[in-house]
Scaffold this motif. Sequence first.
Motif, PDB file in Angstrom:
ATOM      1  N   LYS A  45      37.739 -11.530  44.101  1.00  0.00           N
ATOM      2  CA  LYS A  45      36.356 -11.919  44.391  1.00  0.00           C
ATOM      3  C   LYS A  45      36.222 -12.638  45.732  1.00  0.00           C
ATOM      4  O   LYS A  45      35.150 -13.115  46.075  1.00  0.00           O
ATOM      5  N   THR A  46      37.314 -12.715  46.500  1.00  0.00           N
ATOM      6  CA  THR A  46      37.260 -13.385  47.796  1.00  0.00           C
ATOM      7  C   THR A  46      36.523 -12.504  48.809  1.00  0.00           C
ATOM      8  O   THR A  46      36.523 -11.277  48.693  1.00  0.00           O
ATOM      9  N   PRO A  47      35.894 -13.105  49.804  1.00  0.00           N
ATOM     10  CA  PRO A  47      35.214 -12.309  50.834  1.00  0.00           C
ATOM     11  C   PRO A  47      36.150 -11.312  51.527  1.00  0.00           C
ATOM     12  O   PRO A  47      35.745 -10.191  51.829  1.00  0.00           O
ATOM     13  N   ALA A  48      37.397 -11.704  51.755  1.00  0.00           N
ATOM     14  CA  ALA A  48      38.354 -10.799  52.417  1.00  0.00           C
ATOM     15  C   ALA A  48      38.608  -9.556  51.570  1.00  0.00           C
ATOM     16  O   ALA A  48      38.634  -8.437  52.098  1.00  0.00           O
ATOM     17  N   TYR A  49      38.802  -9.728  50.257  1.00  0.00           N
ATOM     18  CA  TYR A  49      39.045  -8.566  49.395  1.00  0.00           C
ATOM     19  C   TYR A  49      37.775  -7.734  49.220  1.00  0.00           C
ATOM     20  O   TYR A  49      37.827  -6.504  49.185  1.00  0.00           O
ATOM     21  N   LEU A  50      36.630  -8.382  49.128  1.00  0.00           N
ATOM     22  CA  LEU A  50      35.374  -7.646  48.956  1.00  0.00           C
ATOM     23  C   LEU A  50      35.029  -6.817  50.188  1.00  0.00           C
ATOM     24  O   LEU A  50      34.293  -5.832  50.077  1.00  0.00           O
ATOM     25  N   LYS A  51      35.592  -7.144  51.360  1.00  0.00           N
ATOM     26  CA  LYS A  51      35.435  -6.284  52.533  1.00  0.00           C
ATOM     27  C   LYS A  51      36.207  -4.983  52.347  1.00  0.00           C
ATOM     28  O   LYS A  51      35.799  -3.935  52.821  1.00  0.00           O
ATOM     29  N   ILE A  52      37.331  -5.053  51.650  1.00  0.00           N
ATOM     30  CA  ILE A  52      38.160  -3.870  51.388  1.00  0.00           C
ATOM     31  C   ILE A  52      37.548  -3.047  50.264  1.00  0.00           C
ATOM     32  O   ILE A  52      37.439  -1.831  50.350  1.00  0.00           O
ATOM     33  N   ASN A  53      37.166  -3.726  49.185  1.00  0.00           N
ATOM     34  CA  ASN A  53      36.588  -3.055  48.026  1.00  0.00           C
ATOM     35  C   ASN A  53      35.379  -3.878  47.557  1.00  0.00           C
ATOM     36  O   ASN A  53      35.541  -4.868  46.837  1.00  0.00           O
ATOM     37  N   PRO A  54      34.177  -3.482  47.951  1.00  0.00           N
ATOM     38  CA  PRO A  54      32.972  -4.247  47.610  1.00  0.00           C
ATOM     39  C   PRO A  54      32.732  -4.419  46.106  1.00  0.00           C
ATOM     40  O   PRO A  54      32.031  -5.339  45.700  1.00  0.00           O
ATOM     41  N   ASN A  55      33.319  -3.553  45.291  1.00  0.00           N
ATOM     42  CA  ASN A  55      33.170  -3.684  43.841  1.00  0.00           C
ATOM     43  C   ASN A  55      34.108  -4.734  43.253  1.00  0.00           C
ATOM     44  O   ASN A  55      33.943  -5.141  42.105  1.00  0.00           O
ATOM     45  N   GLY A  56      35.123  -5.125  44.002  1.00  0.00           N
ATOM     46  CA  GLY A  56      36.066  -6.129  43.530  1.00  0.00           C
ATOM     47  C   GLY A  56      36.989  -5.638  42.435  1.00  0.00           C
ATOM     48  O   GLY A  56      37.570  -6.438  41.709  1.00  0.00           O
ATOM     49  N   THR A  57      37.150  -4.324  42.320  1.00  0.00           N
ATOM     50  CA  THR A  57      37.999  -3.776  41.258  1.00  0.00           C
ATOM     51  C   THR A  57      39.436  -3.610  41.748  1.00  0.00           C
ATOM     52  O   THR A  57      39.708  -3.585  42.937  1.00  0.00           O
ATOM     53  N   VAL A  58      40.336  -3.502  40.809  1.00  0.00           N
ATOM     54  CA  VAL A  58      41.744  -3.264  41.083  1.00  0.00           C
ATOM     55  C   VAL A  58      42.223  -2.147  40.161  1.00  0.00           C
ATOM     56  O   VAL A  58      41.730  -2.061  39.056  1.00  0.00           O
ATOM     57  N   PRO A  59      43.131  -1.299  40.529  1.00  0.00           N
ATOM     58  CA  PRO A  59      43.865  -1.264  41.792  1.00  0.00           C
ATOM     59  C   PRO A  59      43.040  -0.651  42.918  1.00  0.00           C
ATOM     60  O   PRO A  59      42.101   0.094  42.686  1.00  0.00           O
ATOM     61  N   THR A  60      43.450  -0.972  44.127  1.00  0.00           N
ATOM     62  CA  THR A  60      42.874  -0.391  45.334  1.00  0.00           C
ATOM     63  C   THR A  60      44.019  -0.082  46.278  1.00  0.00           C
ATOM     64  O   THR A  60      44.907  -0.897  46.460  1.00  0.00           O
ATOM     65  N   ALA A  79      42.540   3.775  57.701  1.00  0.00           N
ATOM     66  CA  ALA A  79      41.422   4.720  57.740  1.00  0.00           C
ATOM     67  C   ALA A  79      40.718   4.913  56.396  1.00  0.00           C
ATOM     68  O   ALA A  79      39.536   5.233  56.368  1.00  0.00           O
ATOM     69  N   LEU A  80      41.425   4.765  55.279  1.00  0.00           N
ATOM     70  CA  LEU A  80      40.865   5.101  53.966  1.00  0.00           C
ATOM     71  C   LEU A  80      41.069   3.984  52.953  1.00  0.00           C
ATOM     72  O   LEU A  80      42.066   3.269  53.034  1.00  0.00           O
ATOM     73  N   VAL A  81      40.157   3.932  51.991  1.00  0.00           N
ATOM     74  CA  VAL A  81      40.285   3.012  50.848  1.00  0.00           C
ATOM     75  C   VAL A  81      40.028   3.824  49.588  1.00  0.00           C
ATOM     76  O   VAL A  81      39.037   4.521  49.492  1.00  0.00           O
ATOM     77  N   PHE A  82      40.953   3.728  48.635  1.00  0.00           N
ATOM     78  CA  PHE A  82      40.791   4.361  47.335  1.00  0.00           C
ATOM     79  C   PHE A  82      40.788   3.285  46.291  1.00  0.00           C
ATOM     80  O   PHE A  82      41.659   2.426  46.268  1.00  0.00           O
ATOM     81  N   SER A  83      39.804   3.332  45.398  1.00  0.00           N
ATOM     82  CA  SER A  83      39.765   2.324  44.343  1.00  0.00           C
ATOM     83  C   SER A  83      39.555   3.001  43.007  1.00  0.00           C
ATOM     84  O   SER A  83      39.105   4.126  42.916  1.00  0.00           O
ATOM     85  N   ASN A  84      39.901   2.266  41.968  1.00  0.00           N
ATOM     86  CA  ASN A  84      39.726   2.741  40.614  1.00  0.00           C
ATOM     87  C   ASN A  84      38.251   2.665  40.249  1.00  0.00           C
ATOM     88  O   ASN A  84      37.625   1.633  40.429  1.00  0.00           O
ATOM     89  N   PRO A  85      37.652   3.764  39.743  1.00  0.00           N
ATOM     90  CA  PRO A  85      36.243   3.706  39.383  1.00  0.00           C
ATOM     91  C   PRO A  85      36.003   2.712  38.250  1.00  0.00           C
ATOM     92  O   PRO A  85      36.833   2.559  37.366  1.00  0.00           O
ATOM     93  N   ALA A  86      34.870   2.049  38.300  1.00  0.00           N
ATOM     94  CA  ALA A  86      34.526   1.058  37.264  1.00  0.00           C
ATOM     95  C   ALA A  86      34.146   1.731  35.980  1.00  0.00           C
ATOM     96  O   ALA A  86      33.735   2.826  35.906  1.00  0.00           O
TER      97      ALA A  86
END
Length: 64
Positions: free
Chosen positions: A37-52, A57-64
């Motif tokens: 939930k930190t601002p630094a992590y939310l820049k990477i994944n705005p949903n705040g979910t894990v894993p990411t 160039a790319l960000v892949f995250s687990n769908p909520a």
Amino acid sequence: MKLYYSPQGRAVRPRWLLEEIGEPYELVRLTLGKDNKTPAYLKINPNGTVPTSANAALVFSNPA
């Protein structure tokens, strides 16, 4: 490549995939409810979910 994970999360499959394809990666352990939930992590994944998984160039995250 960085794999952001939590021990309570579902990072086993993305980690297994990275191992199978031989992609070098860095594990970044997060504490759920705090680190994700930190601002630094939310820049990477705005949903705040894990894993990411993320690289420059790319960000892949687990769908909520």
